[in-house]
Design a protein around this motif. Sequence first.
Motif, short mmCIF file in Angstrom:
data_model
loop_
_atom_site.label_atom_id
_atom_site.label_comp_id
_atom_site.label_asym_id
_atom_site.label_seq_id
_atom_site.Cartn_x
_atom_site.Cartn_y
_atom_site.Cartn_z
N GLN A 4 0.82 -1.21 0.00
CA GLN A 4 0.00 0.00 0.00
C GLN A 4 0.86 1.26 0.00
N ARG A 7 2.01 1.80 -3.57
CA ARG A 7 0.88 2.33 -4.35
C ARG A 7 0.60 3.79 -3.99
N ALA A 8 0.67 4.12 -2.71
CA ALA A 8 0.42 5.50 -2.28
C ALA A 8 1.45 6.46 -2.85
N ARG A 10 3.15 6.01 -5.65
CA ARG A 10 2.88 6.10 -7.09
C ARG A 10 1.69 7.02 -7.37
N ILE A 11 0.62 6.83 -6.63
CA ILE A 11 -0.58 7.64 -6.83
C ILE A 11 -0.32 9.10 -6.47
N SER A 12 0.47 9.33 -5.43
CA SER A 12 0.76 10.71 -5.04
C SER A 12 1.53 11.46 -6.13
N ARG A 13 2.19 10.71 -7.00
CA ARG A 13 2.93 11.31 -8.12
C ARG A 13 2.10 11.31 -9.40
N ASN A 14 0.84 10.88 -9.30
CA ASN A 14 -0.06 10.80 -10.46
C ASN A 14 0.55 9.99 -11.60
N ARG A 16 1.01 6.19 -13.66
CA ARG A 16 0.51 4.84 -13.94
C ARG A 16 1.60 3.86 -13.53
N GLN A 17 1.22 2.60 -13.36
CA GLN A 17 2.21 1.58 -13.00
C GLN A 17 3.34 1.53 -14.01
N GLU A 35 2.32 -4.24 -5.66
CA GLU A 35 1.09 -3.58 -5.23
C GLU A 35 -0.02 -4.58 -4.94
N LEU A 74 -7.17 4.19 -0.31
CA LEU A 74 -6.47 3.39 -1.32
C LEU A 74 -7.34 2.24 -1.73
#
Length: 74
Positions: A4, A7-8, A10-14, A16-17, A35, A74
């Motif tokens: 998590q 993933r957090a 990665r998402i905080s940086r906008n 994609r995988q 993830e 998340l």
Amino acid sequence: MDAQSVRAIRISRNMRQTDFAEALSVSRSCIAAVEGGHRPVSYNLRIRIAQVFGTGDDVITAIQRAKDSDKLAL
């Protein structure tokens, strides 16, 4: 660092995988497996994330505290 947290970050940086994996010089399937909880976060991956994204233990601790308080969706 756990799935998590990765993933957090990665998402905080906008990102994609695919983009996240490319920035870390690993495969997208590696990031997906991490993830998804199918693969542990290796020491080398932790180091790469810290070097590329400047995430240290303080950021990981903040993510963990947010998860614990249910404030991180998340």
